[in-house]
Design an enzyme around this catalytic site. Structure first.
Site, mmCIF file in Angstrom:
data_model
loop_
_atom_site.group_PDB
_atom_site.id
_atom_site.type_symbol
_atom_site.label_atom_id
_atom_site.label_comp_id
_atom_site.label_asym_id
_atom_site.label_seq_id
_atom_site.Cartn_x
_atom_site.Cartn_y
_atom_site.Cartn_z
ATOM 1 N N GLY A 216 3.735 -4.782 -7.073
ATOM 2 C CA GLY A 216 4.709 -5.792 -6.878
ATOM 3 C C GLY A 216 6.198 -5.252 -6.655
ATOM 4 O O GLY A 216 6.787 -6.356 -6.539
ATOM 5 N N THR B 147 6.278 -3.926 0.021
ATOM 6 C CA THR B 147 5.866 -3.790 -1.520
ATOM 7 C C THR B 147 4.478 -3.259 -1.614
ATOM 8 O O THR B 147 3.941 -3.214 -0.496
ATOM 9 C CB THR B 147 5.831 -5.196 -2.017
ATOM 10 N N ASP B 148 4.092 -3.008 -2.843
ATOM 11 C CA ASP B 148 2.757 -2.603 -3.122
ATOM 12 C C ASP B 148 2.014 -3.491 -4.085
ATOM 13 O O ASP B 148 2.729 -4.340 -4.671
ATOM 14 C CB ASP B 148 2.634 -1.006 -3.448
ATOM 15 N N ALA B 149 0.920 -2.957 -4.611
ATOM 16 C CA ALA B 149 0.096 -3.796 -5.407
ATOM 17 C C ALA B 149 0.804 -3.750 -6.773
ATOM 18 O O ALA B 149 0.468 -4.555 -7.833
ATOM 19 C CB ALA B 149 -1.481 -3.288 -5.539
#
Lengths: 142, 142, 142, 142
Positions: free
Chosen positions: D21, D17-19
């Site tokens: 979400g 996942t990334d920032a």
């Protein structure tokens, strides 16, 4: 030491190997994550469950020792043991087994703490929900 | 086509190679990201700037063509061109050059759209702030 | 302890963050690699140089302690110190500094050994070429 | 078009996942790899099998279209279809389904070619072993 145990079989991805032809050393932390998630899921304590209780559990310490390699195509099993501690820490131990060569490839440890979602402060004593959960688990001696 | 251009030199990480001894094909999307971020930073339009204006710009399409390989230790330059379009789309074109072999290794494209942070809805026309920004840039013909 | 020091500034990639909005804990091993490669390159001892001498230097141990987070967009500096030891081990210590918040975010250690390329056997004493190299470096007390 | 089909269920890793979400867009190429490997393994044509026949099959083209997101904890299924072509190309189509939301999240394509291990030259006609393999498969119309 009282522990909960779980294991997870892994299929190594080609993208996880490096130019030495083996699994890149940093990728073992992903395998640890797989085994940790499997254990907590089996015992009803997923990240999402913890989040709903108002906590993150960020990793504050990791240790890995590498003893043998894993090639692309090798069958891999990751064992995880959650340890029972008095302090407000979540400590897992791991062993990664190369089933193809029958070798212990990697041993490791991760330590997590409880952080409140609301203000990102560290929790110095075990949250009540976690103590309740601990009391319901089938711990065994290791 | 009117474009903005920027380039970014990359040091390939050992972890980005695979067991064939070359950069794994999926990692080029990270190199595209590096060049894209360089361009938008130079021109004052970082992700964070866009976020403050109330928008995400998720990627909705990527295309990559691979023509030659990159080995660990090779020097790499990534060129990015932002295209000017009437529609509410952010389209970048890329070329990855292996400076060590003097070869064009990879060409690519990414397309992003504008999504409102507040309710994650897609923006069908260009946000005003982006149009203002476009009008201030030194576009050149390509 | 006699050491060689180097530092490397890092631009955090969006792909290196996780759903908690911070750099995923395993990605710090990539930052360590960046700083290690910078140091060995500055001092004329790259992976490729070592390979030409007939050796791999696989990682056999890593330790990381996490003290603070890094957000996407934060400026980051990684310090690496190579320690001088009598044994046939390459030991680096690391500190990752978040320049945006002025915090020490992560401390760590990696240990490498010498393995012969020809037969993948472990070298129990320091290879001669490495000892020569050590004797030429500007070690300082730490 | 005649095709072979296979599907593979995926557990999304937190590190993927990334920032924002959600799963970072580049990680879908790993999911494609999982489904591709599943299909070729089921049909007796793994990377290792191809390697023993004297060939690599590097990826020369990828295309991805993103339609919806995947959150950490979502259940995911990846469908892969191998297409039968006259040319010496291996073309797969993919669909990634978010089983939790019942949405098609991503569609894609990868194209591979045959390259001789011995001298890394491109094979312009289908290798005989591949043609034999094709003739033995249970292709269906799509």
């Amino acid at each position: 030491m009282m522990v909960l145990h779980s294991s997870q079989d892994i299929t190594v991805r080609f993208s996880e190997t490096d130019a030495m032809g083996v699994v890149w050393h940093g990728n073992y932390l992903k395998f640890f994550e797989d085994a940790r998630d499997k254990l907590t899921e089996v015992h009803g304590l997923s990240h999402l469950e913890i989040y709903r209780k108002g906590y993150f559990t960020p990793i504050v310490k990791t240790e890995l020792t590498y003893k043998a390699s894993i090639l692309y195509g090798d069958q891999v099993r990751v064992h995880a043991w959650l340890e029972r501690h008095d302090s407000a820490k979540i400590i897992f131990r791991y062993e990664v087994i190369n089933l193809t060569t029958n070798q212990l490839t990697t041993e490791g440890m991760t330590m997590q703490v409880f952080m409140q979602v609301s203000d990102r402060t560290l929790e110095l004593i075990k949250p009540a929900f976690y103590e309740v959960w601990e009391n319901e688990q089938p711990w065994t001696e290791k």
